[in-house]
Motif scaffolding. Structure first.
Motif, PDB file in Angstrom:
ATOM      1  N   LEU A 166       0.831  -1.210   0.000  1.00 29.74           N
ATOM      2  CA  LEU A 166       0.000   0.000   0.000  1.00 29.74           C
ATOM      3  C   LEU A 166       0.865   1.261   0.000  1.00 29.74           C
ATOM      4  O   LEU A 166       0.514   2.262  -0.634  1.00 29.74           O
ATOM      5  CB  LEU A 166      -0.941  -0.007   1.204  1.00 29.74           C
ATOM      6  N   ALA A 167       1.998   1.208   0.705  1.00 31.82           N
ATOM      7  CA  ALA A 167       2.904   2.361   0.724  1.00 31.82           C
ATOM      8  C   ALA A 167       3.474   2.616  -0.668  1.00 31.82           C
ATOM      9  O   ALA A 167       3.505   3.762  -1.145  1.00 31.82           O
ATOM     10  CB  ALA A 167       4.029   2.130   1.728  1.00 31.82           C
ATOM     11  N   PHE A 168       3.917   1.561  -1.335  1.00 31.46           N
ATOM     12  CA  PHE A 168       4.479   1.727  -2.682  1.00 31.46           C
ATOM     13  C   PHE A 168       3.387   2.120  -3.679  1.00 31.46           C
ATOM     14  O   PHE A 168       3.652   2.852  -4.638  1.00 31.46           O
ATOM     15  CB  PHE A 168       5.188   0.446  -3.116  1.00 31.46           C
ATOM     16  N   ARG A 169       2.182   1.647  -3.445  1.00 28.19           N
ATOM     17  CA  ARG A 169       1.059   2.050  -4.304  1.00 28.19           C
ATOM     18  C   ARG A 169       0.818   3.555  -4.177  1.00 28.19           C
ATOM     19  O   ARG A 169       0.583   4.250  -5.170  1.00 28.19           O
ATOM     20  CB  ARG A 169      -0.195   1.268  -3.900  1.00 28.19           C
ATOM     21  N   GLU A 170       0.899   4.061  -2.951  1.00 20.56           N
ATOM     22  CA  GLU A 170       0.712   5.498  -2.734  1.00 20.56           C
ATOM     23  C   GLU A 170       1.875   6.295  -3.312  1.00 20.56           C
ATOM     24  O   GLU A 170       1.684   7.360  -3.906  1.00 20.56           O
ATOM     25  CB  GLU A 170       0.557   5.779  -1.238  1.00 20.56           C
ATOM     26  N   LEU A 171       3.092   5.779  -3.155  1.00 25.25           N
ATOM     27  CA  LEU A 171       4.258   6.469  -3.712  1.00 25.25           C
ATOM     28  C   LEU A 171       4.194   6.560  -5.235  1.00 25.25           C
ATOM     29  O   LEU A 171       4.734   7.494  -5.830  1.00 25.25           O
ATOM     30  CB  LEU A 171       5.543   5.743  -3.293  1.00 25.25           C
ATOM     31  N   SER A 172       3.518   5.608  -5.855  1.00 19.60           N
ATOM     32  CA  SER A 172       3.421   5.626  -7.319  1.00 19.60           C
ATOM     33  C   SER A 172       2.512   6.746  -7.822  1.00 19.60           C
ATOM     34  O   SER A 172       2.455   6.997  -9.027  1.00 19.60           O
ATOM     35  CB  SER A 172       2.919   4.274  -7.836  1.00 19.60           C
ATOM     36  N   THR A 173       1.817   7.437  -6.912  1.00 18.61           N
ATOM     37  CA  THR A 173       0.970   8.573  -7.310  1.00 18.61           C
ATOM     38  C   THR A 173       1.697   9.908  -7.167  1.00 18.61           C
ATOM     39  O   THR A 173       1.134  10.950  -7.510  1.00 18.61           O
ATOM     40  CB  THR A 173      -0.312   8.618  -6.452  1.00 18.61           C
ATOM     41  N   VAL A 174       2.923   9.876  -6.659  1.00 21.54           N
ATOM     42  CA  VAL A 174       3.688  11.107  -6.421  1.00 21.54           C
ATOM     43  C   VAL A 174       4.545  11.403  -7.656  1.00 21.54           C
ATOM     44  O   VAL A 174       5.440  10.618  -7.989  1.00 21.54           O
ATOM     45  CB  VAL A 174       4.577  10.956  -5.167  1.00 21.54           C
ATOM     46  N   PRO A 175       4.305  12.514  -8.348  1.00 17.50           N
ATOM     47  CA  PRO A 175       4.997  12.766  -9.630  1.00 17.50           C
ATOM     48  C   PRO A 175       6.517  12.834  -9.541  1.00 17.50           C
ATOM     49  O   PRO A 175       7.194  12.550 -10.527  1.00 17.50           O
ATOM     50  CB  PRO A 175       4.414  14.118 -10.078  1.00 17.50           C
ATOM     51  N   VAL A 176       7.065  13.217  -8.385  1.00 16.11           N
ATOM     52  CA  VAL A 176       8.526  13.316  -8.265  1.00 16.11           C
ATOM     53  C   VAL A 176       9.147  12.036  -7.720  1.00 16.11           C
ATOM     54  O   VAL A 176      10.360  11.959  -7.523  1.00 16.11           O
ATOM     55  CB  VAL A 176       8.931  14.512  -7.372  1.00 16.11           C
ATOM     56  N   SER A 177       8.324  11.021  -7.496  1.00 16.10           N
ATOM     57  CA  SER A 177       8.831   9.733  -7.020  1.00 16.10           C
ATOM     58  C   SER A 177       9.296   8.895  -8.200  1.00 16.10           C
ATOM     59  O   SER A 177       8.696   8.940  -9.276  1.00 16.10           O
ATOM     60  CB  SER A 177       7.726   8.996  -6.256  1.00 16.10           C
ATOM     61  N   PRO A 178      10.355   8.100  -8.022  1.00 13.11           N
ATOM     62  CA  PRO A 178      10.794   7.227  -9.123  1.00 13.11           C
ATOM     63  C   PRO A 178       9.778   6.140  -9.454  1.00 13.11           C
ATOM     64  O   PRO A 178       9.875   5.512 -10.507  1.00 13.11           O
ATOM     65  CB  PRO A 178      12.099   6.617  -8.593  1.00 13.11           C
ATOM     66  N   LEU A 179       8.793   5.923  -8.579  1.00 15.83           N
ATOM     67  CA  LEU A 179       7.767   4.922  -8.859  1.00 15.83           C
ATOM     68  C   LEU A 179       6.666   5.450  -9.769  1.00 15.83           C
ATOM     69  O   LEU A 179       5.854   4.675 -10.266  1.00 15.83           O
ATOM     70  CB  LEU A 179       7.117   4.431  -7.552  1.00 15.83           C
ATOM     71  N   TYR A 180       6.621   6.761  -9.948  1.00  9.06           N
ATOM     72  CA  TYR A 180       5.550   7.334 -10.767  1.00  9.06           C
ATOM     73  C   TYR A 180       5.635   6.744 -12.175  1.00  9.06           C
ATOM     74  O   TYR A 180       6.663   6.856 -12.846  1.00  9.06           O
ATOM     75  CB  TYR A 180       5.685   8.852 -10.815  1.00  9.06           C
ATOM     76  N   PRO A 181       4.575   6.109 -12.640  1.00 14.22           N
ATOM     77  CA  PRO A 181       4.670   5.342 -13.900  1.00 14.22           C
ATOM     78  C   PRO A 181       4.726   6.219 -15.145  1.00 14.22           C
ATOM     79  O   PRO A 181       3.707   6.600 -15.706  1.00 14.22           O
ATOM     80  CB  PRO A 181       3.387   4.495 -13.872  1.00 14.22           C
ATOM     81  N   ARG A 182       5.949   6.524 -15.576  1.00 15.27           N
ATOM     82  CA  ARG A 182       6.157   7.260 -16.825  1.00 15.27           C
ATOM     83  C   ARG A 182       6.663   6.268 -17.877  1.00 15.27           C
ATOM     84  O   ARG A 182       7.849   5.967 -17.941  1.00 15.27           O
ATOM     85  CB  ARG A 182       7.174   8.384 -16.633  1.00 15.27           C
ATOM     86  N   ASN A 183       5.768   5.754 -18.659  1.00 13.11           N
ATOM     87  CA  ASN A 183       6.103   4.797 -19.723  1.00 13.11           C
ATOM     88  C   ASN A 183       6.751   3.519 -19.186  1.00 13.11           C
ATOM     89  O   ASN A 183       7.507   2.855 -19.896  1.00 13.11           O
ATOM     90  CB  ASN A 183       7.027   5.445 -20.767  1.00 13.11           C
ATOM     91  N   PHE A 184       6.499   3.215 -17.932  1.00 11.55           N
ATOM     92  CA  PHE A 184       6.950   1.942 -17.379  1.00 11.55           C
ATOM     93  C   PHE A 184       6.001   1.551 -16.249  1.00 11.55           C
ATOM     94  O   PHE A 184       5.229   2.373 -15.755  1.00 11.55           O
ATOM     95  CB  PHE A 184       8.394   2.021 -16.860  1.00 11.55           C
ATOM     96  N   HIS A 185       6.077   0.295 -15.872  1.00 11.31           N
ATOM     97  CA  HIS A 185       5.236  -0.232 -14.795  1.00 11.31           C
ATOM     98  C   HIS A 185       6.123  -0.457 -13.572  1.00 11.31           C
ATOM     99  O   HIS A 185       7.053  -1.260 -13.624  1.00 11.31           O
ATOM    100  CB  HIS A 185       4.593  -1.553 -15.237  1.00 11.31           C
ATOM    101  N   PRO A 186       5.871   0.242 -12.459  1.00  9.47           N
ATOM    102  CA  PRO A 186       6.693   0.012 -11.262  1.00  9.47           C
ATOM    103  C   PRO A 186       6.332  -1.325 -10.607  1.00  9.47           C
ATOM    104  O   PRO A 186       5.157  -1.637 -10.402  1.00  9.47           O
ATOM    105  CB  PRO A 186       6.320   1.189 -10.351  1.00  9.47           C
ATOM    106  N   LEU A 187       7.359  -2.091 -10.294  1.00  6.12           N
ATOM    107  CA  LEU A 187       7.163  -3.380  -9.629  1.00  6.12           C
ATOM    108  C   LEU A 187       7.909  -3.387  -8.303  1.00  6.12           C
ATOM    109  O   LEU A 187       8.974  -2.783  -8.169  1.00  6.12           O
ATOM    110  CB  LEU A 187       7.663  -4.526 -10.509  1.00  6.12           C
ATOM    111  N   LEU A 188       7.341  -4.072  -7.348  1.00  8.48           N
ATOM    112  CA  LEU A 188       7.918  -4.179  -6.012  1.00  8.48           C
ATOM    113  C   LEU A 188       8.431  -5.601  -5.807  1.00  8.48           C
ATOM    114  O   LEU A 188       7.678  -6.569  -5.964  1.00  8.48           O
ATOM    115  CB  LEU A 188       6.853  -3.840  -4.962  1.00  8.48           C
ATOM    116  N   ARG A 189       9.724  -5.706  -5.474  1.00  8.35           N
ATOM    117  CA  ARG A 189      10.296  -7.021  -5.194  1.00  8.35           C
ATOM    118  C   ARG A 189      10.439  -7.162  -3.680  1.00  8.35           C
ATOM    119  O   ARG A 189      11.297  -6.534  -3.063  1.00  8.35           O
ATOM    120  CB  ARG A 189      11.644  -7.189  -5.883  1.00  8.35           C
TER     121      ARG A 189
END
Length: 298
Positions: free
Chosen positions: A28-51
Motif C-alpha cells: 500500500l505504501a508503494f502504491r501510494e508512492l506511485s501517485t507522487v509525480p517526483v517519485s521514481p515509482l511514478y509510472p512514466r512509460n513503465f510499470h513500477p514493480l515491487l520485489r
C-alpha cells in the motif's frame, strides 16, 4: 474479497505468515508512492514493480508484486516496460507518522529513517508554508503542497539535490523562506536548482543578499571587478543599489544565470559585465553575460 485481500492470500503461500501484514503495508505504501509525480515509482512509460525479499534458511526468498494492479508478477504477466524496486522485509520499514504536525509516509532502512527524521525536524518549523504531506523513499524526500505541487529533496552523502514540480521560483522561495538557509548549512554541496532558490530567498532582505554575495560571489570576482569594488569608499552602497534592482526583477525568469551590466561614469567606454551562474555543486561568477537582466549606472 478485495484485490488486496486476494493478493495477501497468494503471498501467504510464498512468505511466512508473520510477514503478511507487513507485506500488505509495504504494498500500500508503494502504491501510494506511485501517485507522487517526483517519485521514481511514478509510472512514466513503465510499470513500477515491487520485489519483496525475505531471508529464509540462508537464502533470500523473492516475490515480485505490482503495487498498482495488486497482483503477483510472474513470467506470464511480466510487463514489457518495468522498473523494479526492492524492499527487504528484514531490514526495511514503512512508517506512517507525523513530524511537526505533518502527516508522513516514510519508507527505508533504519539509517534512512533516522536521516529523514533529522532533516524534517529541522526543516518543517522554518518553512513559511508547511507541506500537506511528506513521503520518503530511501534518501529521497517528497514534499506535497496544495494544488498538486511537489518538491523532491534527494540526499547523496553530503550533497543535496532539490527538484521542484509545478512550483515557480517565486512561490518556492515564499514556501521555504529561512528553511533554505538551514538546508544550505546541512549540506556541503547542492545542485543548480537549490542555488537558484538560495539566490531568490536572499533577495528577501539586504542582509541576506549581502551574505549571499560575500559568500558566493565576492571571492570569485575577476580582478577588475574586485578592484572596482575595493576602490569604493564603502561598497555596501553599491551592493544596496544592486540589491534594490535585483529585488524588483521577475525572479521567475531567472534560469541558470543572472546577468548584470555595470556602467561606470569614470570609464563609460568600458562597462563591466557580471554573471552569477548557478551550477551543479556551486555558484560561479563570470565576466561575460549571455543576457543582461540588470543595468546599473554608478
Amino acid at each position: 474479497m478485495t484485490r488486496l485481500e486476494r493478493l495477501l492470500q497468494d503471498l501467504a503461500l510464498r512468505l511466512p505468515e508473520r510477514e503478511i501484514r507487513k507485506a500488505g503495508e509495504v504494498i500500500l505504501a508503494f502504491r501510494e508512492l506511485s501517485t507522487v509525480p517526483v517519485s521514481p515509482l511514478y509510472p512514466r512509460n513503465f510499470h513500477p514493480l515491487l520485489r519483496l525479499r525475505k531471508r529464509l534458511g540462508g537464502i533470500d526468498k523473492e516475490v515480485l508484486v505490482s503495487p498498482i494492479d495488486l497482483s503477483i508478477i510472474t513470467n506470464a504477466n511480466m510487463p514489457a516496460w518495468k522498473r523494479i524496486f526492492d524492499f527487504h522485509l528484514d531490514t526495511d520499514f514503512v512508517e506512517r507518522t507525523s513530524i511537526r504536525g505533518v502527516e508522513c509516509l516514510l519508507v527505508g532502512n533504519k539509517a534512512n529513517l533516522r536521516r529523514v527524521y533529522s532533516l524534517l525536524s529541522n526543516l518543517i518549523p522554518a518553512m513559511r508554508e508547511p507541506p500537506r504531506k511528506i513521503y520518503s523513499l530511501g534518501d529521497e524526500v517528497y514534499l506535497k503542497f496544495e494544488g498538486d505541487r511537489f518538491v523532491k529533496l534527494k540526499m547523496i552523502g553530503s550533497t543535496l539535490e532539490l527538484e521542484p514540480y509545478n512550483i515557480p521560483l517565486s512561490q518556492l522561495s515564499r514556501i521555504f523562506g529561512r528553511a533554505t538557509f538551514i538546508l544550505d548549512s546541512l549540506f556541503h554541496a547542492k545542485n543548480a536548482a537549490f542555488y537558484r532558490l538560495l539566490f531568490a530567498v536572499s533577495l528577501d532582505t539586504f542582509g541576506h543578499f549581502y551574505e549571499f554575495f560575500m559568500k558566493h560571489v565576492y571571492p570569485k570576482l575577476p580582478p577588475e571587478h574586485r578592484e572596482f569594488l575595493e576602490e569604493m569608499h564603502d561598497y555596501r552602497n553599491f551592493l544596496q543599489l544592486l540589491y534594490f534592482n535585483l529585488s524588483r526583477m521577475n525572479i521567475d525568469r531567472v534560469e541558470d544565470e543572472v546577468g548584470i551590466i555595470i556602467r561606470r561614469r569614470s570609464r563609460p567606454e568600458r562597462p563591466l559585465e557580471l554573471g552569477i551562474l548557478f551550477r551543479e555543486g556551486r555558484v560561479e561568477v563570470s565576466d561575460r553575460v549571455s543576457r543582461a537582466q540588470i543595468n546599473l549606472l554608478v
